[in-house]
Design a protein around this motif. Structure first.
Motif, PDB file in Angstrom:
ATOM      1  N   VAL A 148     -57.598   5.575  -7.267  1.00  0.00           N
ATOM      2  CA  VAL A 148     -56.271   5.005  -7.406  1.00  0.00           C
ATOM      3  C   VAL A 148     -55.157   5.871  -6.890  1.00  0.00           C
ATOM      4  O   VAL A 148     -54.357   5.275  -6.257  1.00  0.00           O
ATOM      5  CB  VAL A 148     -56.408   4.663  -8.923  1.00  0.00           C
ATOM      6  CG1 VAL A 148     -54.521   4.580  -9.251  1.00  0.00           C
ATOM      7  CG2 VAL A 148     -56.853   3.799  -9.439  1.00  0.00           C
ATOM      8  N   LEU A 149     -55.299   7.220  -7.073  1.00  0.00           N
ATOM      9  CA  LEU A 149     -54.187   8.107  -6.487  1.00  0.00           C
ATOM     10  C   LEU A 149     -54.267   7.873  -5.026  1.00  0.00           C
ATOM     11  O   LEU A 149     -53.243   8.204  -4.327  1.00  0.00           O
ATOM     12  CB  LEU A 149     -54.696   9.496  -6.896  1.00  0.00           C
ATOM     13  CG  LEU A 149     -54.333   9.740  -8.407  1.00  0.00           C
ATOM     14  CD1 LEU A 149     -54.924  11.286  -8.797  1.00  0.00           C
ATOM     15  CD2 LEU A 149     -53.020   9.886  -8.928  1.00  0.00           C
ATOM     16  N   THR A 150     -55.657   7.715  -4.486  1.00  0.00           N
ATOM     17  CA  THR A 150     -55.811   7.752  -2.966  1.00  0.00           C
ATOM     18  C   THR A 150     -55.140   6.307  -2.582  1.00  0.00           C
ATOM     19  O   THR A 150     -54.354   6.511  -1.314  1.00  0.00           O
ATOM     20  CB  THR A 150     -57.078   7.659  -2.460  1.00  0.00           C
ATOM     21  OG1 THR A 150     -57.830   9.218  -3.071  1.00  0.00           O
ATOM     22  CG2 THR A 150     -57.421   7.700  -0.994  1.00  0.00           C
ATOM     23  N   MET A 151     -55.122   5.582  -3.310  1.00  0.00           N
ATOM     24  CA  MET A 151     -54.855   3.908  -2.852  1.00  0.00           C
ATOM     25  C   MET A 151     -53.091   4.044  -2.941  1.00  0.00           C
ATOM     26  O   MET A 151     -52.424   3.452  -2.188  1.00  0.00           O
ATOM     27  CB  MET A 151     -55.409   3.093  -3.611  1.00  0.00           C
ATOM     28  CG  MET A 151     -56.851   2.708  -3.293  1.00  0.00           C
ATOM     29  SD  MET A 151     -57.578   1.162  -4.036  1.00  0.00           S
ATOM     30  CE  MET A 151     -57.774   1.689  -5.694  1.00  0.00           C
ATOM     31  N   GLY A 229     -53.691  -1.752  -4.108  1.00  0.00           N
ATOM     32  CA  GLY A 229     -55.035  -1.471  -4.420  1.00  0.00           C
ATOM     33  C   GLY A 229     -55.678  -2.486  -5.205  1.00  0.00           C
ATOM     34  O   GLY A 229     -55.065  -2.953  -6.059  1.00  0.00           O
ATOM     35  N   VAL A 230     -57.042  -2.643  -5.169  1.00  0.00           N
ATOM     36  CA  VAL A 230     -57.823  -3.347  -5.842  1.00  0.00           C
ATOM     37  C   VAL A 230     -58.940  -2.808  -6.455  1.00  0.00           C
ATOM     38  O   VAL A 230     -59.475  -2.009  -5.830  1.00  0.00           O
ATOM     39  CB  VAL A 230     -58.331  -4.662  -4.816  1.00  0.00           C
ATOM     40  CG1 VAL A 230     -59.305  -5.570  -5.605  1.00  0.00           C
ATOM     41  CG2 VAL A 230     -57.173  -5.670  -4.549  1.00  0.00           C
ATOM     42  N   ILE A 231     -59.492  -2.819  -7.720  1.00  0.00           N
ATOM     43  CA  ILE A 231     -60.319  -2.506  -8.369  1.00  0.00           C
ATOM     44  C   ILE A 231     -61.360  -3.488  -8.757  1.00  0.00           C
ATOM     45  O   ILE A 231     -61.038  -4.499  -9.633  1.00  0.00           O
ATOM     46  CB  ILE A 231     -60.068  -1.542  -9.653  1.00  0.00           C
ATOM     47  CG1 ILE A 231     -59.320  -0.560  -9.156  1.00  0.00           C
ATOM     48  CG2 ILE A 231     -61.333  -1.127 -10.351  1.00  0.00           C
ATOM     49  CD1 ILE A 231     -57.600  -0.764  -9.393  1.00  0.00           C
ATOM     50  N   LEU A 232     -62.704  -3.732  -8.096  1.00  0.00           N
ATOM     51  CA  LEU A 232     -63.310  -4.596  -8.332  1.00  0.00           C
ATOM     52  C   LEU A 232     -64.765  -4.399  -9.545  1.00  0.00           C
ATOM     53  O   LEU A 232     -64.745  -3.190  -9.701  1.00  0.00           O
ATOM     54  CB  LEU A 232     -64.332  -5.029  -7.274  1.00  0.00           C
ATOM     55  CG  LEU A 232     -63.258  -5.661  -6.168  1.00  0.00           C
ATOM     56  CD1 LEU A 232     -64.188  -6.030  -4.787  1.00  0.00           C
ATOM     57  CD2 LEU A 232     -62.568  -7.045  -6.566  1.00  0.00           C
ATOM     58  N   GLY A 256     -55.166  -6.278   4.080  1.00  0.00           N
ATOM     59  CA  GLY A 256     -54.715  -4.990   4.244  1.00  0.00           C
ATOM     60  C   GLY A 256     -54.623  -3.956   3.044  1.00  0.00           C
ATOM     61  O   GLY A 256     -53.656  -3.042   3.043  1.00  0.00           O
ATOM     62  N   VAL A 257     -55.470  -4.601   2.073  1.00  0.00           N
ATOM     63  CA  VAL A 257     -55.295  -3.906   0.598  1.00  0.00           C
ATOM     64  C   VAL A 257     -56.719  -3.077   0.508  1.00  0.00           C
ATOM     65  O   VAL A 257     -57.811  -3.615   0.243  1.00  0.00           O
ATOM     66  CB  VAL A 257     -54.928  -4.650  -0.546  1.00  0.00           C
ATOM     67  CG1 VAL A 257     -54.943  -3.889  -1.763  1.00  0.00           C
ATOM     68  CG2 VAL A 257     -53.734  -5.385  -0.320  1.00  0.00           C
ATOM     69  N   PRO A 258     -56.611  -1.499   0.142  1.00  0.00           N
ATOM     70  CA  PRO A 258     -57.834  -0.870   0.083  1.00  0.00           C
ATOM     71  C   PRO A 258     -58.383  -1.292  -1.434  1.00  0.00           C
ATOM     72  O   PRO A 258     -57.807  -1.819  -2.433  1.00  0.00           O
ATOM     73  CB  PRO A 258     -57.509   0.494   0.053  1.00  0.00           C
ATOM     74  CG  PRO A 258     -55.888   0.628  -0.281  1.00  0.00           C
ATOM     75  CD  PRO A 258     -55.382  -0.676   0.087  1.00  0.00           C
ATOM     76  N   ALA A 312     -58.640   9.838   3.780  1.00  0.00           N
ATOM     77  CA  ALA A 312     -57.444   9.625   2.863  1.00  0.00           C
ATOM     78  C   ALA A 312     -57.603  10.111   1.565  1.00  0.00           C
ATOM     79  O   ALA A 312     -56.518  10.769   0.860  1.00  0.00           O
ATOM     80  CB  ALA A 312     -57.361   8.121   2.575  1.00  0.00           C
ATOM     81  N   GLN A 313     -58.538  10.139   0.934  1.00  0.00           N
ATOM     82  CA  GLN A 313     -58.659  10.750  -0.470  1.00  0.00           C
ATOM     83  C   GLN A 313     -58.661  12.394  -0.397  1.00  0.00           C
ATOM     84  O   GLN A 313     -57.999  12.800  -1.055  1.00  0.00           O
ATOM     85  CB  GLN A 313     -60.237  10.710  -1.062  1.00  0.00           C
ATOM     86  CG  GLN A 313     -60.302  11.080  -2.468  1.00  0.00           C
ATOM     87  CD  GLN A 313     -61.495  10.205  -3.290  1.00  0.00           C
ATOM     88  OE1 GLN A 313     -61.330   9.083  -3.361  1.00  0.00           O
ATOM     89  NE2 GLN A 313     -62.201  10.761  -4.132  1.00  0.00           N
ATOM     90  N   VAL A 314     -59.025  12.964   0.674  1.00  0.00           N
ATOM     91  CA  VAL A 314     -59.184  14.527   0.670  1.00  0.00           C
ATOM     92  C   VAL A 314     -57.600  14.733   1.253  1.00  0.00           C
ATOM     93  O   VAL A 314     -56.970  15.815   0.827  1.00  0.00           O
ATOM     94  CB  VAL A 314     -59.933  14.892   2.111  1.00  0.00           C
ATOM     95  CG1 VAL A 314     -59.224  16.347   2.541  1.00  0.00           C
ATOM     96  CG2 VAL A 314     -61.425  14.912   1.712  1.00  0.00           C
TER      97      VAL A 314
END
Length: 460
Positions: A148-151, A229-232, A256-258, A312-314
Motif C-alpha cells: 500500500v505504501l508503494t502504491m 491501488g487495488v487489493i484483491l 494504469g492502477v497497480p 518501486a517498493q525499494v
C-alpha cells in the motif's frame, strides 16, 4: 545460566517439546480459563536476585502449558493454522542460537542469500513465471502495508516521501468486503484514511468483478479523485472468497492502477497445480503475499511477498545511511530496504529445512488431504438434522449454521467449552455462522471427522 547450562537445558527442552506434541490430543484445544487467571500466578515485581533455572523451569511447566490455546493441536480448526513442522522447529532452534540481525547483507550474508533462493523456490512451486522476486516479512499485515505504501508513492510520483500527504490529491484504493482487516489497517497506517478504501460490490460468489472495479475507478476519476491501488482477495478469511483475479487485473492494467493480491492463506495451496484455477491470471499482479506459516509448516512468522518489479517498493521503503552501507557493494540486496522494519530475523532457514525435509510432494499430499477431509466432514454435517451448510468448501474452509443466530452462537460456545475441537465464527450476509478450516500439520482424517461427531453430540 551459562552456555554449559544451556547445553543441558536445551536437551531437556527438546524432550519436553517431543512429549508436548505427543500429548496434544489429550489436552483441550483451548485453555478453559478466564482473563487474569495466568497473571495471578506471577509476582507483581521483578526479582532483584538471580533465580535457579530449575525454579524457572518448574514454574513454566506449572503455569504455561495449561494456559495456552494449542495452535499445533491436530484438532485446531479455528482461524487459520500457524503450523510448526518438526523441521521448522529445528531450524528455529539454530536461528535462535545464532541470534542474528539480517538487516543488511554484510550483517548476515547467508540469511540474505538463502532468502533470495527460498523465495525463488517458492515462486517455482506456485507456478509463477520467472521475473518475480521477493522477500520474507513477519506477517501478511506488513507485506500488505508495504504494498500500500508503494502504491501510494507511485500515485504521488514519490513526492509523499518528502512532502507528506497534506495538500496532495485524494488517493483511492479498492478492495472487496471479503479482504482481511489488515487491508483496512494498512490504509489507515499509510495515511490514506478509511473513507478512501472503496469496498467494491461483489457478485453471488462474493467476488469482486472486473466490471465492478472498472466502474468504481472511473467514477472516482470523474469526481476528481486519484485511483492509487487495488487489493484483491484470493482466499478470504471469512469464507475463503476469491475475487475474479484475471478480470480485475486486466482492469488494473487498462486503467494504469497497480495491484496487490492477498493470498495469505490460500496461496500455499497453489503448490498443487489443480487449485491454481482459483487465482488464474495472478501473474499479472504487481505484488502477491502468502504465508508459508499458515499451510506449509514453516512456523510463524513467515510471510512471503512476491514482486513483479521490486524497484518501486525499494524506492518507497529504502534508506541507506552511511552506517548501513557495505563498502564496495553498492548494488547488493539489503532486504531491510524492501520492508518496513529495519531489523530482520533469519526466517529463510526454516523454509530451507521444511522444503527439503518434506519435499513439495509431501506438502502437496498434506494440503490435498486437508481439502478432501473438509469436503467429507461437510457432507457429514449436512446430514445432521437442523444443520445447514451456509457456504460450500473453498479449499478446506466452509461454514455452517443452525436455524437462528442464537442457537448457532450457543452451539459454537458449547463446542469450544467441550475442548476436543476448536472452531471460530463469522457472519455471512449478516447471518452468524461457524467456520470450519482444516489445516493442522499433524491432523488425521479421524481428527477432522470428530467435528461432525462433536456437533452431533451437542445437538442430541
Amino acid at each position: 545460566m551459562d552456555h554449559e547450562d544451556l547445553r543441558q537445558w536445551s536437551k531437556r527442552a527438546a524432550d519436553w517439546a517431543a512429549d508436548y506434541h505427543a500429548g496434544l490430543r489429550d489436552r483441550p484445544v483451548r485453555a478453559p480459563l478466564v482473563p487474569g487467571a495466568i497473571g495471578r500466578h506471577l509476582p507483581a515485581a521483578p526479582p532483584d536476585l538471580a533465580e535457579p533455572i530449575e525454579t524457572i523451569w518448574a514454574d513454566f511447566e506449572r503455569i504455561v502449558p495449561d494456559g495456552m490455546t494449542h495452535w499445533q493441536h491436530p484438532r485446531f480448526f479455528a482461524y487459520f493454522p500457524a503450523n510448526a513442522a518438526p523441521a521448522s522447529m529445528l531450524a528455529e532452534q539454530l536461528v535462535n542460537a545464532m541470534a542474528c540481525n539480517a538487516l543488511i547483507w554484510q550483517t548476515s550474508p547467508a540469511a540474505t542469500e538463502i532468502e533470495q533462493v527460498m523465495v525463488d523456490w517458492l515462486r517455482q512451486a506456485l507456478g509463477l513465471p520467472q521475473g518475480f522476486v521477493g522477500t520474507i516479512h513477519d506477517s501478511a499485515t506488513n507485506a500488505t502495508l508495504s504494498a500500500v505504501l508503494t502504491m501510494r508513492e507511485r500515485a504521488l510520483a514519490y513526492r509523499g516521501l518528502d512532502d507528506g500527504l497534506s495538500g496532495g490529491p485524494t488517493l483511492r484504493f479498492y478492495a472487496s468486503a471479503e479482504t482481511h482487516s489488515s487491508v483496512d489497517k494498512a490504509i489507515r497506517v499509510a495515511g490514506i484514511g478509511q473513507r478512501n478504501l472503496v469496498k467494491v460490490a461483489t457478485d453471488r460468489d462474493r467476488a469482486m468483478t472486473g466490471d465492478g472495479l472498472r466502474a468504481a475507478i472511473r467514477a472516482d476519476r470523474a469526481a476528481g479523485l486519484c485511483p492509487a491501488g487495488v487489493i484483491l482477495c484470493a482466499g478470504g478469511t471469512s469464507i475463503g472468497a476469491f475475487d475474479r483475479i484475471a478480470d480485475c487485473l486486466a482492469v488494473c492494467l487498462a486503467e494504469g492502477v497497480p495491484s496487490h493480491v492477498d493470498a495469505a492463506w490460500a496461496g500455499s495451496a497453489m503448490i498443487c497445480p489443480e487449485f491454481r484455477e482459483l487465482w488464474a491470471g495472478v501473474e499479472a499482479a504487481d505484488s502477491i503475499v502468502f504465508n508459508p506459516h499458515k499451510w506449509l509448516g514453516a512456523q510463524f512468522d513467515c510471510s512471503v511477498q512476491l514482486l513483479r518489479d521490486p524497484g518501486a517498493q525499494v524506492r518507497t521503503l529504502g534508506l541507506r545511511p552511511t552506517y548501513l552501507e557495505t563498502a564496495g557493494r553498492e548494488e547488493i540486496v539489503n532486504f531491510n530496504e524492501w520492508t518496513v522494519p529495519l531489523g530482520r530475523r533469519f526466517r529463510a532457514l526454516k523454509l530451507w529445512f521444511v522444503l527439503r525435509a518434506y519435499g513439495l510432494e509431501g506438502l502437496r499430499t498434506r494440503i490435498r488431504n486437508h481439502v478432501r477431509w473438509a469436503v467429507a466432514v461437510r457432507d457429514r454435517l449436512a446430514a445432521l438434522p437442523g444443520v445447514e451448510i451456509v457456504t460450500e468448501p473453498r479449499l478446506s474452509l466452509f461454514t455452517f449454521a443452525l436455524a437462528n443466530d442464537a442457537a448457532t452462537e450457543a452451539l459454537v460456545s458449547r463446542i469450544n467449552d467441550d475442548g476436543r475441537i476448536y472452531l471460530t465464527q463469522t457472519r455471512v450476509d449478516g447471518r452468524f455462522a461457524i467456520r470450519v478450516q482444516v489445516g493442522s500439520f499433524d491432523c488425521r482424517a479421524e481428527d477432522v471427522m470428530l467435528i461432525a461427531k462433536t456437533v452431533e453430540e451437542m445437538l442430541a
